[in-house]
Design a protein around this motif. Structure first.
Motif, short mmCIF file in Angstrom:
data_model
loop_
_atom_site.label_atom_id
_atom_site.label_comp_id
_atom_site.label_asym_id
_atom_site.label_seq_id
_atom_site.Cartn_x
_atom_site.Cartn_y
_atom_site.Cartn_z
N LEU A 250 -32.70 4.68 63.12
CA LEU A 250 -31.97 5.45 64.12
C LEU A 250 -30.55 4.93 64.30
CD1 LEU A 250 -34.74 5.90 66.84
CD2 LEU A 250 -33.92 7.60 65.20
N TYR A 251 -30.41 3.62 64.31
CA TYR A 251 -29.07 3.04 64.44
C TYR A 251 -28.22 3.39 63.22
CZ TYR A 251 -25.35 -0.46 64.42
OH TYR A 251 -24.13 -1.08 64.36
N GLY A 252 -28.81 3.34 62.04
CA GLY A 252 -28.07 3.69 60.83
C GLY A 252 -27.59 5.13 60.85
N GLU A 253 -28.41 6.04 61.36
CA GLU A 253 -28.00 7.44 61.48
C GLU A 253 -26.84 7.57 62.46
OE1 GLU A 253 -31.50 9.50 62.65
OE2 GLU A 253 -32.53 9.22 60.74
N TRP A 254 -26.94 6.86 63.59
CA TRP A 254 -25.85 6.93 64.57
C TRP A 254 -24.58 6.32 63.99
CZ3 TRP A 254 -22.87 3.03 66.59
CH2 TRP A 254 -21.96 3.42 67.58
N LEU A 255 -24.70 5.19 63.29
CA LEU A 255 -23.53 4.51 62.74
C LEU A 255 -22.82 5.39 61.72
CD1 LEU A 255 -22.04 1.79 62.91
CD2 LEU A 255 -23.42 1.01 60.98
N ALA A 256 -23.60 6.14 60.93
CA ALA A 256 -23.00 7.02 59.93
C ALA A 256 -22.17 8.12 60.60
CB ALA A 256 -24.09 7.64 59.06
N SER A 257 -22.63 8.61 61.75
CA SER A 257 -21.88 9.65 62.45
C SER A 257 -20.70 9.07 63.23
CB SER A 257 -22.80 10.41 63.41
OG SER A 257 -23.27 9.56 64.45
N PHE A 258 -20.83 7.81 63.65
CA PHE A 258 -19.77 7.16 64.43
C PHE A 258 -18.55 6.89 63.56
CE2 PHE A 258 -17.81 3.20 66.07
CZ PHE A 258 -17.44 3.65 67.33
N GLY A 259 -18.77 6.52 62.30
CA GLY A 259 -17.65 6.23 61.41
C GLY A 259 -17.23 4.77 61.48
N ARG A 260 -16.10 4.48 60.83
CA ARG A 260 -15.66 3.10 60.68
C ARG A 260 -14.50 2.72 61.58
NH1 ARG A 260 -17.71 0.32 56.52
NH2 ARG A 260 -19.05 1.43 55.07
N MET A 261 -14.10 3.59 62.47
CA MET A 261 -13.04 3.24 63.41
C MET A 261 -13.57 3.38 64.83
SD MET A 261 -10.39 6.50 63.49
CE MET A 261 -9.92 6.38 61.78
N GLY A 262 -12.85 2.82 65.78
CA GLY A 262 -13.26 2.90 67.16
C GLY A 262 -13.27 4.33 67.67
N ALA A 263 -14.08 4.58 68.69
CA ALA A 263 -14.22 5.94 69.21
C ALA A 263 -12.89 6.47 69.73
CB ALA A 263 -15.27 5.95 70.31
N GLU A 264 -12.11 5.63 70.42
CA GLU A 264 -10.83 6.11 70.95
C GLU A 264 -9.86 6.46 69.82
OE1 GLU A 264 -12.53 3.24 74.00
OE2 GLU A 264 -12.27 3.28 71.84
N ASP A 265 -9.78 5.61 68.80
CA ASP A 265 -8.90 5.90 67.66
C ASP A 265 -9.32 7.19 66.97
OD1 ASP A 265 -7.33 3.61 68.01
OD2 ASP A 265 -8.68 2.38 66.81
N ARG A 266 -10.62 7.37 66.80
CA ARG A 266 -11.11 8.59 66.14
C ARG A 266 -10.74 9.83 66.95
NH1 ARG A 266 -15.97 7.52 66.44
NH2 ARG A 266 -16.67 8.98 68.05
N GLN A 267 -10.89 9.75 68.26
CA GLN A 267 -10.55 10.90 69.10
C GLN A 267 -9.06 11.21 69.05
OE1 GLN A 267 -12.06 10.15 73.03
NE2 GLN A 267 -14.18 10.03 72.35
N ILE A 268 -8.24 10.17 69.02
CA ILE A 268 -6.79 10.38 68.96
C ILE A 268 -6.40 11.03 67.63
CG2 ILE A 268 -4.57 9.17 68.76
CD1 ILE A 268 -5.68 7.15 70.82
N LEU A 269 -6.89 10.49 66.53
CA LEU A 269 -6.49 11.01 65.22
C LEU A 269 -7.02 12.41 64.97
CD1 LEU A 269 -6.69 7.90 62.84
CD2 LEU A 269 -4.90 8.61 64.45
N THR A 270 -8.27 12.65 65.30
CA THR A 270 -8.82 14.00 65.09
C THR A 270 -8.17 15.00 66.04
OG1 THR A 270 -10.68 13.49 66.57
CG2 THR A 270 -11.03 13.19 64.20
#
Length: 384
Positions: A250-270
């Motif tokens: 379950l953690y691996g599935e979540w990690l794959a969707s989370f990606g390799r950058m922080g949540a704030e950085d991902r929200q800013i860039l997307t």
């Protein structure tokens, strides 16, 4: 949901798991199973259809057990992220009596098991609220609709309808046993240091590449520990390692969707990428154009230059107000920080000034944040 009595002795903060899946996928059954660990599920399980104050009362009444919240679509979309923060933080608001005397604030430490057909961020978006990284990390999404048997990985040889009915019948006949037995054994053993050592060993099985992912890994580690301890004490008739394997998956599935950058950085860039895709032509024009383009509510300009790949690259020249608009909920300073960290912002000279000066088609000059759209796309793809 045996984890919760371990939260306090292991000094683990509360948080939540949000089961996301279509209707009739088995999410509610999974929640009732979790509730049956502690009590009669139909009385113990709760709902998102409650005020923030009522939610605090529900959380405090479930202290050191589990808080079940069914159907996030029934929650107030404007306040759902605030409520997720409150549940994880474990402290209620200060209130006053009619005599204007301060009431003692409610406190709790629980793991929340939520469900819904949409994620926390998707539900908040209905009210026009942008996703808060902190809320998403406190209530992490788990796919409960596209597993082998929708919300379940195994129906033990039964068809879905038979499996659902048999579980439903059994959990209403037998409930409240496992949680009590677990707490009794936990008190008898009293080996908190031994539990911490086992937790550390299990935690090593959960890789993380970012502090935010580490916080979620801690939660799945604690869940795995509780299951493995219960198996070792003979309270669950499962093979050793079952809890660890399930939580790692379950953690691996979540990690794959989370990606390799922080949540704030991902929200800013997307957010910036979406903004440029929507407004790149309607609110921007070529800064090298000889004519004066008729652009309303101008966000900036664009410029074509050779890219890192050898192809022509389009630079987006945004003024400060437009850049802030592209990533609502974040300060301009935080947006620029993310762009600099991923080498997306082209800065002038020695790098001290984050903007560059350009001569405008209509005359005069202006300063703009220069966004390298090729690098923006690369950063998002590499983080996925």
């Amino acid at each position: 949901m045996l984890l919760i009595p371990l939260l306090r002795p292991l000094n683990i903060q509360g948080g939540g798991i949000h089961l996301v899946g279509d209707s009739s996928s088995g999410k509610s059954l999974a929640q009732l199973l979790a509730a049956s660990v502690w009590s009669a599920p139909e009385r113990f399980a709760g709902s998102w259809d409650v005020t923030p104050g009522g939610l605090e009362i529900d959380a405090a009444s479930r202290n050191d057990t589990v808080l079940i919240l069914d159907e996030i679509k029934r929650a107030n979309a404007k306040r759902v992220q605030e409520m997720a923060y409150s549940l994880a933080n474990g402290v209620g608001r200060s209130t006053m009596t009619r005599e204007r005397e301060s009431r003692a604030r409610l406190t709790w430490r629980v793991l929340t098991l939520s469900s819904g057909e949409r994620s926390l961020a998707e539900h908040a978006a209905i009210a026009g609220d942008t996703a808060h990284a902190g809320a998403e990390l406190r209530m992490v999404d788990v796919d409960a609709g596209r597993r082998a048997f929708k919300a379940f990985d195994d129906t033990h040889g039964m068809d879905g309808a038979t499996f659902h009915k048999r579980l439903g019948d059994r959990l209403h006949e037998h409930h409240g046993h496992l949680g009590r037995a677990f707490v009794q054994r936990l008190v008898q053993e009293g080996d908190h240091e031994g539990l911490k050592a086992r937790r550390d060993a299990i935690r090593a099985e959960f890789p993380d590449h970012h502090p935010q992912a580490g916080r979620v890994a801690d939660r799945f580690t604690a869940i795995a520990l509780a299951v493995e301890v219960a198996i070792g004490w003979g309270l669950l008739p499962w093979q050793a390692g079952t809890g660890l394997a399930s939580c790692r998956r379950l953690y691996g599935e979540w990690l794959a969707s989370f990606g390799r950058m922080g949540a704030e950085d991902r929200q800013i860039l997307t957010g910036l990428q979406d903004f440029l895709q929507v407004h790149g032509d309607s609110r921007m024009s070529d800064i090298r154009s000889a004519g004066i383009a008729d652009v309303r509510n101008r966000a900036g300009y664009y410029e074509f230059v050779p890219g890192d790949s050898g192809e022509t690259n389009r630079l987006a020249l945004l003024h400060s107000k437009a850049l802030a608009e592209a990533a609502p909920g974040f300060s301009l300073k935080r947006i620029v920080q993310a762009l600099v960290e991923f080498d997306i912002l082209r800065v002038a000279g020695d790098g001290r000034n984050m903007t560059k000066r350009y001569r405008l088609p209509a005359g005069g000059t202006g300063r703009f944040y220069v966004i390298d759209t090729e690098r923006l796309q690369t950063a998002i793809e590499q983080a996925a």
